[in-house]
Design a protein around this motif. Structure first.
Motif, PDB file in Angstrom:
ATOM      1  N   CYS A 167     -26.855 113.213  -9.344  1.00 57.27           N
ATOM      2  CA  CYS A 167     -25.883 114.380  -9.191  1.00 57.27           C
ATOM      3  C   CYS A 167     -26.235 115.283  -7.803  1.00 57.27           C
ATOM      4  N   ALA A 168     -27.447 115.224  -7.580  1.00 60.20           N
ATOM      5  CA  ALA A 168     -27.838 115.970  -6.538  1.00 60.20           C
ATOM      6  C   ALA A 168     -27.229 115.722  -5.124  1.00 60.20           C
ATOM      7  N   GLY A 169     -26.710 116.790  -4.265  1.00 57.67           N
ATOM      8  CA  GLY A 169     -25.927 116.599  -3.224  1.00 57.67           C
ATOM      9  C   GLY A 169     -24.466 117.323  -2.906  1.00 57.67           C
ATOM     10  N   ALA A 170     -23.864 117.074  -1.941  1.00 62.89           N
ATOM     11  CA  ALA A 170     -22.629 117.845  -1.854  1.00 62.89           C
ATOM     12  C   ALA A 170     -21.590 117.758  -2.821  1.00 62.89           C
ATOM     13  N   ALA A 171     -20.276 118.520  -2.250  1.00 59.72           N
ATOM     14  CA  ALA A 171     -19.426 118.403  -3.278  1.00 59.72           C
ATOM     15  C   ALA A 171     -18.731 116.938  -3.428  1.00 59.72           C
ATOM     16  N   GLN A 172     -18.262 116.518  -4.693  1.00 57.18           N
ATOM     17  CA  GLN A 172     -17.613 115.237  -4.948  1.00 57.18           C
ATOM     18  C   GLN A 172     -16.153 115.528  -5.341  1.00 57.18           C
ATOM     19  N   GLN A 173     -15.540 114.746  -4.989  1.00 60.06           N
ATOM     20  CA  GLN A 173     -14.167 114.776  -5.494  1.00 60.06           C
ATOM     21  C   GLN A 173     -13.707 113.689  -6.210  1.00 60.06           C
ATOM     22  N   THR A 174     -12.836 113.806  -7.228  1.00 67.39           N
ATOM     23  CA  THR A 174     -12.393 112.731  -8.333  1.00 67.39           C
ATOM     24  C   THR A 174     -11.719 111.591  -7.427  1.00 67.39           C
ATOM     25  N   SER A 175     -11.833 110.588  -8.004  1.00 69.01           N
ATOM     26  CA  SER A 175     -11.184 109.225  -7.241  1.00 69.01           C
ATOM     27  C   SER A 175     -10.002 108.973  -7.940  1.00 69.01           C
ATOM     28  N   GLY A 176      -8.958 109.948  -7.433  1.00 72.62           N
ATOM     29  CA  GLY A 176      -7.681 109.832  -7.765  1.00 72.62           C
ATOM     30  C   GLY A 176      -7.277 110.428  -9.133  1.00 72.62           C
ATOM     31  N   ASP A 235     -25.425 100.261 -13.201  1.00 67.68           N
ATOM     32  CA  ASP A 235     -25.946 101.147 -14.370  1.00 67.68           C
ATOM     33  C   ASP A 235     -24.910 101.497 -15.228  1.00 67.68           C
ATOM     34  N   ASP A 236     -23.929 100.631 -15.311  1.00 68.91           N
ATOM     35  CA  ASP A 236     -22.836 100.864 -16.262  1.00 68.91           C
ATOM     36  C   ASP A 236     -22.175 102.272 -16.088  1.00 68.91           C
ATOM     37  N   ALA A 237     -21.840 102.294 -14.862  1.00 69.87           N
ATOM     38  CA  ALA A 237     -21.108 103.468 -14.260  1.00 69.87           C
ATOM     39  C   ALA A 237     -21.859 104.692 -14.522  1.00 69.87           C
ATOM     40  N   GLN A 238     -23.140 104.841 -14.845  1.00 68.32           N
ATOM     41  CA  GLN A 238     -23.777 106.232 -14.929  1.00 68.32           C
ATOM     42  C   GLN A 238     -23.746 106.983 -13.627  1.00 68.32           C
ATOM     43  N   GLN A 239     -23.959 106.493 -12.493  1.00 73.35           N
ATOM     44  CA  GLN A 239     -24.005 107.308 -11.300  1.00 73.35           C
ATOM     45  C   GLN A 239     -22.637 107.866 -10.843  1.00 73.35           C
ATOM     46  N   TRP A 240     -21.648 106.728 -11.198  1.00 75.72           N
ATOM     47  CA  TRP A 240     -20.173 107.107 -10.720  1.00 75.72           C
ATOM     48  C   TRP A 240     -19.773 108.438 -11.690  1.00 75.72           C
ATOM     49  N   LEU A 241     -19.981 108.251 -12.979  1.00 73.79           N
ATOM     50  CA  LEU A 241     -19.452 109.170 -14.024  1.00 73.79           C
ATOM     51  C   LEU A 241     -20.278 110.613 -13.691  1.00 73.79           C
ATOM     52  N   ALA A 242     -21.412 110.609 -13.158  1.00 70.91           N
ATOM     53  CA  ALA A 242     -21.951 111.630 -12.862  1.00 70.91           C
ATOM     54  C   ALA A 242     -21.150 112.581 -11.774  1.00 70.91           C
ATOM     55  N   THR A 243     -20.294 112.205 -11.252  1.00 67.13           N
ATOM     56  CA  THR A 243     -19.723 112.944 -10.223  1.00 67.13           C
ATOM     57  C   THR A 243     -17.949 112.767 -10.255  1.00 67.13           C
ATOM     58  N   ASN A 244     -17.586 112.041 -11.244  1.00 65.96           N
ATOM     59  CA  ASN A 244     -16.120 111.613 -11.279  1.00 65.96           C
ATOM     60  C   ASN A 244     -15.599 111.540 -12.619  1.00 65.96           C
ATOM     61  N   ASP A 245     -14.522 111.688 -12.780  1.00 71.85           N
ATOM     62  CA  ASP A 245     -13.749 112.024 -13.887  1.00 71.85           C
ATOM     63  C   ASP A 245     -12.962 110.459 -14.248  1.00 71.85           C
ATOM     64  N   ALA A 246     -12.969 110.383 -15.758  1.00 69.72           N
ATOM     65  CA  ALA A 246     -12.299 109.147 -16.342  1.00 69.72           C
ATOM     66  C   ALA A 246     -11.769 109.383 -17.701  1.00 69.72           C
ATOM     67  N   GLY A 247     -11.322 110.813 -17.861  1.00 71.17           N
ATOM     68  CA  GLY A 247     -10.640 111.223 -18.983  1.00 71.17           C
ATOM     69  C   GLY A 247      -9.315 111.206 -19.161  1.00 71.17           C
ATOM     70  N   SER A 248      -8.713 111.583 -20.360  1.00 71.64           N
ATOM     71  CA  SER A 248      -7.256 111.912 -20.626  1.00 71.64           C
ATOM     72  C   SER A 248      -7.052 113.353 -21.106  1.00 71.64           C
ATOM     73  N   GLY A 249      -7.928 114.432 -20.833  1.00 73.02           N
ATOM     74  CA  GLY A 249      -8.054 115.683 -21.182  1.00 73.02           C
ATOM     75  C   GLY A 249      -7.109 116.718 -20.671  1.00 73.02           C
ATOM     76  N   ALA A 250      -7.206 117.911 -20.998  1.00 70.79           N
ATOM     77  CA  ALA A 250      -5.976 118.702 -20.626  1.00 70.79           C
ATOM     78  C   ALA A 250      -6.170 118.927 -19.072  1.00 70.79           C
ATOM     79  N   TYR A 251      -7.485 118.679 -18.471  1.00 72.73           N
ATOM     80  CA  TYR A 251      -7.763 119.013 -17.223  1.00 72.73           C
ATOM     81  C   TYR A 251      -8.279 117.909 -16.475  1.00 72.73           C
ATOM     82  N   GLU A 252      -7.872 117.750 -15.289  1.00 74.96           N
ATOM     83  CA  GLU A 252      -8.566 116.730 -14.303  1.00 74.96           C
ATOM     84  C   GLU A 252      -9.545 116.945 -13.382  1.00 74.96           C
TER      85      GLU A 252
END
Length: 527
Positions: free
Chosen positions: A25-34, A192-209
């Motif tokens: 997680c450590a690092g600069a701002a991350q933006q969701t991939s779409g 790593d089964d997307a652990q690193q990717w999901l640490a800074t990205n969103d793969a949901g269907s919730g009220a907010y993205e």
């Protein structure tokens, strides 16, 4: 005959994987991939800024058993089921459910009108993928789903879940599972089964993205325009600012820098009660402060007389009046009064003379005990100091050792490293008491989540039978009976039920969600 013993994911795996995720997680701002909605930047008037000390180590939903992670990711993901404010199990992505014979399987019927933020449709395959991934990783929310064996997508809207044994509480545990966009996660699985990717990205269907994420600083989310339960009253944008100092939260509220604050010290909540344009709201809470005794160690807490003496030495009324500023009550059992099927043992009262007598009978006067505690939590730090003073009054020396919660759970992995006492908050993660009692007091979880290294075969049988019992009333009685035995064994010193006090700017409101230890951000609306 007692039912087959239920399996549980080891705490060690949780701690190890959490550490790996933290480094990711450590690092600069991350933006969701779409995102699928094409949302535009919101104005300040359309934005609600939340100040909170609940700083997530990651946005990985598999570790949403941690309050810090859950508070942020809950706005971005949906669950299969949840609980309403009255503690009733209600639909979310699953519209219906039923148990198979012997409560060893569960059939789910799913919504057919849900899309993920990527634009991918939600189907039964996503449920199977999410459950299988949690089982593979064996961390975080896997501890609630330890009976999960396998799942089959019968068709796009029907799933059959097979359990390793009977568990009539399993559907409730699904209220802690956030469902993933399986196609998107598989694309980014890496090694790593997307652990690193999901640490800074969103793969949901919730009220907010997710819009942006800057570790340890801020998370920004935007209202998802294609949400299946869209509500225009939700703010167009929510910003989480991670602020650990209560005084800073107080000042940001009064200056207009934030609109909602959680984690304020009781003194600051009191100071803001008369502030213009702000209001204090106290939500029901299942939170409880405990001291857990090491019942099997070589130290003096292995003696129940010593444990009872320590319980009787504490100034409970002083804790409520001084530490909580009156915003809470003395605990009266192993769970808060908001939790069903609890055994009410009555509040413990300080009795210094009796405490001294018990200590003398145990031959423990003048000896020392060690207690670990989380110094960064104001209630914990003040309670530790108060207990140290109270124990000195009865002839015990209390050595205090500040730790983080992951450090404490790591200490529990062996008898040699388990401390005499541990001060912590604990609570049911959803409003069913059986799974919490099972996790904390069943002897098979010694070296894992059984903080007290407590073993009582009668308690084990009651807890395991209660979880497997399809009759809710009979199961409830088994849980009550188990609690009475645990209380009589002086396993835990139950201290307080602190209020969950939030401060909000006028014009904002939220709905109580008993699966959230703070509040569910997706229920936040403007009035």
């Amino acid at each position: 005959m007692a039912p087959a013993r239920l399996r549980h994911t080891r705490t060690a795996a949780t701690v190890l994987a959490a550490g790996l995720l933290l480094s990711a997680c450590a690092g600069a701002a991350q933006q969701t991939s779409g995102g699928g909605s094409g949302t535009t930047a919101a104005t300040r008037d359309e934005t609600v800024i939340i100040g909170t000390g609940a700083t997530p180590q990651s946005l990985e939903p598999a570790i949403a058993d941690e309050v810090q992670t859950d508070f942020t990711v809950s706005s971005m993901y949906d669950k299969l089921v949840t609980f309403d404010g009255e503690g009733n199990l209600v639909p979310q992505l699953a519209t219906e459910w039923s148990f198979g014979e012997g409560a060893a399987s569960v059939d789910l019927t799913l919504r057919d009108d849900v899309t993920f933020h990527s634009g991918n449709p939600f189907t039964a395959a996503d449920v199977v993928y999410t459950l299988d991934r949690v089982k593979r990783l064996g961390l975080g929310v896997a501890s609630f789903l330890s009976d999960y064996e396998s799942a089959e997508a019968v068709d796009d809207t029907h799933v059959t879940i097979t359990l390793s044994g009977p568990n009539a509480a399993f559907v409730g545990a699904l209220s802690k599972l956030y469902v993933l966009d399986s196609a998107l996660v598989a694309e980014n699985a890496g090694s790593d089964d997307a652990q690193q990717w999901l640490a800074t990205n969103d793969a949901g269907s919730g009220a907010y993205e997710l819009s942006t994420y800057t570790a340890n600083q801020t998370t920004e989310v935007a209202r998802y325009a294609d949400y299946w339960d869209y509500d225009e009253a939700r703010p167009a944008q929510v910003v989480y600012r991670y602020i650990t100092e209560s005084g800073t939260l107080r000042d940001e509220l009064t200056s207009g820098g934030i609109d909602v604050a959680t984690g304020l010290a009781a003194t600051d909540v009191t100071a803001l009660e008369s502030a213009d344009g702000l209001r204090v709201e106290s939500l029901p809470s299942m939170l409880q402060l405990f001291v857990m005794f090491n019942t099997q160690g070589s130290g003096i807490t292995a003696d129940p007389k010593v444990r009872e003496a320590i319980q009787l030495a504490y100034d409970y009324d002083g804790h409520i009046a001084s530490i909580l500023q009156g915003k809470g009550q003395v605990a009266s059992g192993l769970a808060a009064p908001t939790v069903g099927c609890r055994y009410d043992a009555g509040p413990t009262e300080q009795d210094v003379a009796r405490a001294k007598q018990l200590l003398d009978e145990a031959g423990a006067a003048g000896k020392s005990v060690t207690m670990v505690y989380q110094q960064q939590i104001p209630e914990h730090a003040k309670a530790a100091t108060l207990l140290q003073s109270n124990l000195a009054d009865i002839g015990l020396t209390l050595d205090l050792q500040p730790v983080t919660y992951p450090e404490y759970t790591a200490m529990l992995e062996s008898a040699e490293t388990t401390p005499d006492m541990g001060l912590l908050w604990d609570f049911p993660y959803y409003p069913e008491i059986g799974p919490m009692l099972y996790r904390v007091y069943d002897s098979q979880f010694i070296d894992q989540t059984n903080y007290a290294r407590y073993a009582n075969p009668e308690v084990d049988e009651l807890l395991e039978s209660g979880l497997a019992n399809p009759d809710p009333e009979a199961a409830c009685q088994q849980f009550v009976d188990a609690q009475e035995l645990i209380v009589d064994d002086h396993v835990a010193m139950t201290i307080s039920n602190p209020e969950n006090s939030l401060v909000l700017r006028d014009g904002l409101a939220m709905t109580y969600d008993p699966t959230s230890q703070l509040f569910d951000v997706s229920t936040l609306v403007t009035q």
